[in-house]
Design a protein around this motif. Structure first.
Motif, PDB file in Angstrom:
ATOM      1  N   UNK A  56       0.883  -1.002   0.082  1.00  0.00           N
ATOM      2  CA  UNK A  56      -0.104   0.033   0.277  1.00  0.00           C
ATOM      3  C   UNK A  56       0.930   1.143  -0.058  1.00  0.00           C
ATOM      4  N   UNK A  57       0.258   2.353  -0.448  1.00  0.00           N
ATOM      5  CA  UNK A  57       0.868   3.650  -0.418  1.00  0.00           C
ATOM      6  C   UNK A  57       0.826   4.247   0.885  1.00  0.00           C
ATOM      7  N   UNK A  58       2.135   4.902   1.160  1.00  0.00           N
ATOM      8  CA  UNK A  58       2.263   5.586   2.347  1.00  0.00           C
ATOM      9  C   UNK A  58       1.460   7.156   2.046  1.00  0.00           C
ATOM     10  N   UNK A  59       1.493   7.980   3.061  1.00  0.00           N
ATOM     11  CA  UNK A  59       1.067   9.531   2.640  1.00  0.00           C
ATOM     12  C   UNK A  59       2.012   9.927   1.903  1.00  0.00           C
ATOM     13  N   UNK A  60       3.389   9.904   1.805  1.00  0.00           N
ATOM     14  CA  UNK A  60       4.454  10.231   0.901  1.00  0.00           C
ATOM     15  C   UNK A  60       4.090   9.816  -0.528  1.00  0.00           C
ATOM     16  N   UNK A  61       3.727   8.461  -0.559  1.00  0.00           N
ATOM     17  CA  UNK A  61       3.437   7.938  -1.976  1.00  0.00           C
ATOM     18  C   UNK A  61       2.258   8.470  -2.327  1.00  0.00           C
ATOM     19  N   UNK A  62       1.012   8.660  -1.830  1.00  0.00           N
ATOM     20  CA  UNK A  62      -0.032   9.131  -2.131  1.00  0.00           C
ATOM     21  C   UNK A  62       0.232  10.631  -2.877  1.00  0.00           C
ATOM     22  N   UNK A  63       1.154  11.296  -2.289  1.00  0.00           N
ATOM     23  CA  UNK A  63       1.352  12.655  -2.618  1.00  0.00           C
ATOM     24  C   UNK A  63       2.243  12.571  -3.698  1.00  0.00           C
ATOM     25  N   UNK A  64       2.977  11.730  -3.899  1.00  0.00           N
ATOM     26  CA  UNK A  64       3.959  11.735  -5.002  1.00  0.00           C
ATOM     27  C   UNK A  64       3.343  11.075  -6.351  1.00  0.00           C
ATOM     28  N   UNK A  65       2.165  10.166  -6.124  1.00  0.00           N
ATOM     29  CA  UNK A  65       1.713   9.493  -7.198  1.00  0.00           C
ATOM     30  C   UNK A  65       1.150  10.416  -8.424  1.00  0.00           C
ATOM     31  N   UNK A  66       0.438  11.424  -8.165  1.00  0.00           N
ATOM     32  CA  UNK A  66      -0.134  12.309  -9.280  1.00  0.00           C
ATOM     33  C   UNK A  66       0.709  13.097  -9.852  1.00  0.00           C
ATOM     34  N   UNK A  67       1.805  13.547  -9.066  1.00  0.00           N
ATOM     35  CA  UNK A  67       3.110  14.280  -9.802  1.00  0.00           C
ATOM     36  C   UNK A  67       3.800  13.405 -10.521  1.00  0.00           C
ATOM     37  N   UNK A  68       4.006  12.354 -10.099  1.00  0.00           N
ATOM     38  CA  UNK A  68       4.860  11.225 -11.008  1.00  0.00           C
ATOM     39  C   UNK A  68       4.225  10.952 -12.354  1.00  0.00           C
ATOM     40  N   UNK A  69       2.565  10.888 -12.048  1.00  0.00           N
ATOM     41  CA  UNK A  69       2.128  10.539 -13.268  1.00  0.00           C
ATOM     42  C   UNK A  69       2.232  11.642 -14.402  1.00  0.00           C
ATOM     43  N   UNK A  70       1.920  12.869 -13.756  1.00  0.00           N
ATOM     44  CA  UNK A  70       2.082  13.846 -14.843  1.00  0.00           C
ATOM     45  C   UNK A  70       3.434  14.143 -15.414  1.00  0.00           C
ATOM     46  N   UNK A  71       4.370  14.132 -14.727  1.00  0.00           N
ATOM     47  CA  UNK A  71       5.736  13.869 -15.335  1.00  0.00           C
ATOM     48  C   UNK A  71       6.034  12.990 -16.389  1.00  0.00           C
ATOM     49  N   UNK A  72       5.631  11.744 -15.950  1.00  0.00           N
ATOM     50  CA  UNK A  72       5.586  10.635 -16.917  1.00  0.00           C
ATOM     51  C   UNK A  72       4.902  10.962 -18.227  1.00  0.00           C
ATOM     52  N   UNK A  73       3.538  11.535 -18.250  1.00  0.00           N
ATOM     53  CA  UNK A  73       2.708  12.038 -19.195  1.00  0.00           C
ATOM     54  C   UNK A  73       3.267  12.977 -20.021  1.00  0.00           C
ATOM     55  N   UNK A  74       3.827  14.090 -19.254  1.00  0.00           N
ATOM     56  CA  UNK A  74       4.403  15.095 -19.946  1.00  0.00           C
ATOM     57  C   UNK A  74       5.546  14.630 -20.936  1.00  0.00           C
ATOM     58  N   UNK A  75       6.523  13.901 -20.326  1.00  0.00           N
ATOM     59  CA  UNK A  75       7.636  13.294 -21.132  1.00  0.00           C
ATOM     60  C   UNK A  75       7.000  12.515 -22.297  1.00  0.00           C
ATOM     61  N   UNK A  76       5.853  11.792 -22.100  1.00  0.00           N
ATOM     62  CA  UNK A  76       5.504  11.049 -23.081  1.00  0.00           C
ATOM     63  C   UNK A  76       5.028  11.970 -24.392  1.00  0.00           C
ATOM     64  N   UNK A  77       4.425  13.040 -24.085  1.00  0.00           N
ATOM     65  CA  UNK A  77       3.856  13.839 -24.835  1.00  0.00           C
ATOM     66  C   UNK A  77       5.069  14.681 -25.498  1.00  0.00           C
ATOM     67  N   UNK A  78       6.252  14.842 -25.002  1.00  0.00           N
ATOM     68  CA  UNK A  78       7.269  15.893 -25.540  1.00  0.00           C
ATOM     69  C   UNK A  78       7.907  14.602 -26.448  1.00  0.00           C
TER      70      UNK A  78
END
Length: 293
Positions: A56-78
């Motif tokens: 399961x995700x910790x609070x830190x993991x929950x906070x990082x997950x949407x940011x990490x998904x956005x970074x990966x999506x932006x890199x894919x778009x680029x």
């Protein structure tokens, strides 16, 4: 923090299993685990709670997950933007739209776009405005057609009004016409059984809100359908439905179309994209064609 570490982190967060995550990103499981631990050391916080058979995700993991998904999506778009050829002979556009617009507005525009740029892949996601705004914000879509006003204001999005469309009432020609065959008042719908869309449809929220303004709760004959199902249920005589005029015009035979009495009901459609990232070249071309249609 390395890009690859974020990929591994998202894979574990989505699978909740280190071995399956490693398989999904084509890396050995020990290497993935090492990179996750290195990321946790860099951040100074555990990202996962590891119990036998339960990740399961910790609070830190929950906070990082949407940011990490956005970074990966932006890199894919680029990556796709760089790979697009100058004359748009390749590339992709990820477009979100409510199902009613996929039935009414989009077929002609997408056909014209495809005829002009046959090498560009079109990826369409059908959903309500609330879901589409969320997908835009996390970088999973390039453009989206949304109904204004947005369910929650989003300063991170740029919206341009595209059209205003009247809503009409559709019914089976074999049933008694709603409103006695004249223009239907919203109040007249109190005596009708409605075929209603599933939760999340903008048309559902708009129709229910209009009925409540008139002081009644609508009576549903059946609910939970997508656009094609709703039109089919109406043709079968299960009830009436409130749909956009363009959808009614395209629906073909088997439906009676009755306008709503003034002031009627309208919806405003806008084209939206993220304010902080310019849409890819192919998406900008589709945007131009939608605005000039």
């Amino acid at each position: 923090m390395q890009f690859q570490q974020l990929q591994y982190f998202v894979a574990v967060a989505e699978t909740r299993h280190f071995t399956r995550a490693a398989e999904s990103v084509h890396v050995a499981q020990p290497s993935l685990s090492q990179q996750i631990k290195a990321l946790e050391r860099e951040l100074g916080a555990d990202l996962f709670l590891r119990a036998r058979g339960n990740i399961t995700l910790t609070d830190a993991g929950e906070a990082l997950l949407p940011l990490a998904r956005r970074i990966l999506a932006d890199a894919d778009t680029a990556r796709h933007e760089v790979l697009e050829l100058l004359q748009l002979r390749s590339g992709r556009v990820r477009l979100g739209a409510p199902p009613s617009l996929c039935t009414g507005l989009l077929p002609d525009v997408l056909r014209a776009f495809h005829d002009r740029y046959p090498g560009v892949q079109l990826i369409i996601e059908e959903s309500g405005s609330h879901d589409l705004v969320r997908e835009l914000a996390r970088g999973a879509l390039d453009l989206a057609l949304v109904v204004l006003p947005l369910p929650t204001p989003s300063p991170a999005l740029t919206t341009v009004e595209l059209l205003r469309e009247d809503l009409v009432v559709v019914s089976s020609p074999e049933a008694d016409p709603p409103g006695g065959g004249q223009a239907v008042r919203v109040a007249d719908l109190e005596s009708e059984r409605l075929v209603m869309f599933r939760h999340g449809y903008d048309l559902r929220e708009l129709t229910v809100a209009a009925c409540r303004v008139e002081g009644f709760e609508p009576d549903f004959a059946v609910e939970g359908g997508e656009m094609d199902a709703v039109l089919g249920f109406v043709r079968a005589g299960l009830g009436v439905a409130v749909v956009p005029r363009m959808v009614a015009a395209r629906a073909g035979h088997g439906l009676r179309v009755t306008p709503l009495a003034q002031p009627g009901l309208q919806r405003t459609i806008a084209l939206a994209h993220r304010s902080d990232v310019a849409p890819p070249r192919a998406a900008r071309e589709l945007q131009r064609m939608l605005l000039e249609r």
